[in-house]
Design a protein around this motif. Structure first.
Motif, PDB file in Angstrom:
ATOM      1  N   VAL A 196       6.991   7.117  85.479  1.00 42.49           N
ATOM      2  CA  VAL A 196       6.360   8.405  85.164  1.00 42.49           C
ATOM      3  C   VAL A 196       5.741   9.022  86.412  1.00 42.49           C
ATOM      4  N   CYS A 197       5.151   8.191  87.258  1.00 43.43           N
ATOM      5  CA  CYS A 197       4.564   8.681  88.512  1.00 43.43           C
ATOM      6  C   CYS A 197       5.629   9.337  89.387  1.00 43.43           C
ATOM      7  N   ILE A 240       8.554  14.651  79.554  1.00 42.79           N
ATOM      8  CA  ILE A 240       8.667  14.434  78.111  1.00 42.79           C
ATOM      9  C   ILE A 240       9.992  13.753  77.771  1.00 42.79           C
ATOM     10  N   THR A 241      11.026  14.081  78.531  1.00 42.08           N
ATOM     11  CA  THR A 241      12.327  13.449  78.305  1.00 42.08           C
ATOM     12  C   THR A 241      12.243  11.931  78.406  1.00 42.08           C
ATOM     13  N   MET A 242      11.294  11.441  79.172  1.00 44.45           N
ATOM     14  CA  MET A 242      11.178  10.007  79.392  1.00 44.45           C
ATOM     15  C   MET A 242      10.571   9.275  78.207  1.00 44.45           C
ATOM     16  N   ILE A 243       9.953  10.006  77.259  1.00 43.75           N
ATOM     17  CA  ILE A 243       9.303   9.328  76.136  1.00 43.75           C
ATOM     18  C   ILE A 243      10.321   8.528  75.329  1.00 43.75           C
ATOM     19  N   GLY A 244      11.435   9.178  74.979  1.00 43.54           N
ATOM     20  CA  GLY A 244      12.463   8.473  74.225  1.00 43.54           C
ATOM     21  C   GLY A 244      13.084   7.337  75.003  1.00 43.54           C
ATOM     22  N   SER A 245      13.395   7.579  76.275  1.00 45.62           N
ATOM     23  CA  SER A 245      14.018   6.529  77.083  1.00 45.62           C
ATOM     24  C   SER A 245      13.069   5.370  77.332  1.00 45.62           C
ATOM     25  N   ARG A 246      11.774   5.661  77.516  1.00 45.41           N
ATOM     26  CA  ARG A 246      10.798   4.595  77.730  1.00 45.41           C
ATOM     27  C   ARG A 246      10.652   3.741  76.480  1.00 45.41           C
ATOM     28  N   LEU A 247      10.676   4.379  75.299  1.00 44.32           N
ATOM     29  CA  LEU A 247      10.567   3.601  74.067  1.00 44.32           C
ATOM     30  C   LEU A 247      11.764   2.678  73.904  1.00 44.32           C
ATOM     31  N   SER A 248      12.963   3.176  74.207  1.00 44.82           N
ATOM     32  CA  SER A 248      14.148   2.324  74.106  1.00 44.82           C
ATOM     33  C   SER A 248      14.076   1.177  75.094  1.00 44.82           C
ATOM     34  N   ALA A 290      17.373   0.902  66.289  1.00 44.96           N
ATOM     35  CA  ALA A 290      18.170   2.106  66.529  1.00 44.96           C
ATOM     36  C   ALA A 290      17.564   3.320  65.839  1.00 44.96           C
ATOM     37  N   VAL A 291      17.064   3.156  64.626  1.00 41.75           N
ATOM     38  CA  VAL A 291      16.447   4.268  63.897  1.00 41.75           C
ATOM     39  C   VAL A 291      15.176   4.731  64.602  1.00 41.75           C
ATOM     40  N   ILE A 292      14.341   3.785  65.030  1.00 35.86           N
ATOM     41  CA  ILE A 292      13.089   4.136  65.704  1.00 35.86           C
ATOM     42  C   ILE A 292      13.358   4.876  67.008  1.00 35.86           C
ATOM     43  N   ILE A 293      14.320   4.389  67.788  1.00 39.15           N
ATOM     44  CA  ILE A 293      14.642   5.032  69.065  1.00 39.15           C
ATOM     45  C   ILE A 293      15.239   6.420  68.835  1.00 39.15           C
ATOM     46  N   LEU A 298      14.461  12.422  68.835  1.00 35.43           N
ATOM     47  CA  LEU A 298      14.349  13.638  68.033  1.00 35.43           C
ATOM     48  C   LEU A 298      12.971  14.274  68.214  1.00 35.43           C
ATOM     49  N   PHE A 299      11.935  13.459  68.203  1.00 34.46           N
ATOM     50  CA  PHE A 299      10.576  13.950  68.420  1.00 34.46           C
ATOM     51  C   PHE A 299      10.426  14.538  69.819  1.00 34.46           C
TER      52      PHE A 299
END
Length: 314
Positions: A196-197, A240-248, A290-293, A298-299
């Motif tokens: 993120v930095c 913000i794009t990194m939120i989904g990728s970080r969660l995965s 897979a559903v959570i990611i 989507l969020f």
């Protein structure tokens, strides 16, 4: 907005279906025999044949998948081969631990990473920028399991300051919770902070060169207001794009972290299911991940409009 939501939900559903097919095929092709894994190797051939039919293994793989998918749509993921209990009940006890770790790690890594990224962008070329950028490059290249092993050796074996395993929720015992969660959170957060930095620095340096920033400075606006109102807000979209990728990534990292620190979460349950050929549990874990990611991505798409109204959902 409604049209966009239905379109994204439709694509998310397609992804989940594809993941379910691949997961079922890969798990079904595992070399170990699920009958022996469930009932042991001492059963007779007659018992083996009877159990083989009871588990539906005599049917074609397409029929087995369709039967499994129909049960899943009704909320039935089957019965665990190892625990002889409902799969959702077993996962429900573990999912909360993993999601708690991911949530707290996100709350730590993104604010700290954005703050450090702002410092490196504002202090570009100075010692603060050089030091933080070097640390970010180093930490982002170190795997989480290596960090976990080093932390165990330092704080558990050498200094004996922290427990090496276990997990307790904060509302059960806050003091014990803090001691047990320090090292897992460091492992899960340090790579996110670095990523993120670096992304924040890159986005802000691109935004800070724009004409509207020079115009704001020429009007005599305070530098802090310009950074917050104009530069950071316009540079947040790639972050913000990194939120989904970080969660995965964190869902994958928990597999290592939970096993190293003996945390009873989804990651350790997946490894245990692979070792014991517990196919229903393994399939359910992968599907829920897979559903959570997918929901996280989507969020993330919806957050774009909140941060930058210029983006049109259409």
């Amino acid at each position: 907005m409604a049209k966009y939501m239905f379109k994204r939900l439709g694509s998310t559903l397609i992804i989940v279906v594809i993941v379910s097919i691949l997961t079922f095929l890969l798990v079904s092709l595992m070399p170990k025999d699920p009958v022996y894994s469930l009932y042991g190797t001492d059963i007779t051939q007659e018992e083996y044949d009877m159990r083989y039919v009871e588990m539906g293994l005599d049917k074609p793989i397409l029929v087995r998948y369709l039967n499994w998918a129909a049960d899943v749509l009704h909320g039935d993921f089957g019965t665990s081969y190892r625990y002889h209990d409902d799969v959702l009940k077993i996962i429900g006890e573990k999912l909360g631990v993993t999601m708690y770790l991911c949530f707290v790690s996100t709350l730590i890594s993104f604010p700290i990473g954005i703050l450090l990224g702002i410092i490196t962008a504002v202090k570009r070329g100075k010692w603060q920028d050089n030091l933080l950028t070097m640390l970010a490059n180093v930490t982002s290249s170190i795997p989480s399991f290596v960090i976990a092993i080093v932390l165990l050796w330092v704080f558990c074996i050498r200094l004996r300051l922290l427990p090496s395993s276990g997990f307790t929720f904060p509302w059960v015992d806050f003091g014990e919770h803090i001691q047990q969660i320090i090292m897992p959170l460091i492992c899960l957060s340090i790579g996110g902070i670095a990523s993120v930095c670096r992304q924040t620095r890159s986005s802000m340096l691109e935004a800070i060169r724009q004409d509207y920033v020079r115009t704001a400075r020429s009007k005599g606006l305070k530098e802090g207001f310009i950074i917050y109102k104009h530069v950071l807000r316009n540079g947040l979209v790639p972050i913000i794009t990194m939120i989904g990728s970080r969660l995965s990534m964190m869902m994958g990292m928990t597999v290592f972290v939970e096993n190293v620190f003996a945390i009873p979460g989804i990651g350790s349950l997946m490894v245990e299911s692979v070792n014991n050929v517990d196919m229903p549990v393994l399939q359910a874990c992968v599907m829920l991940s897979a559903v959570i990611i997918s929901l996280a991505y989507l969020f993330t798409d919806f957050l774009y409009v909140v941060v930058d109204p210029r983006i049109s959902l259409s």
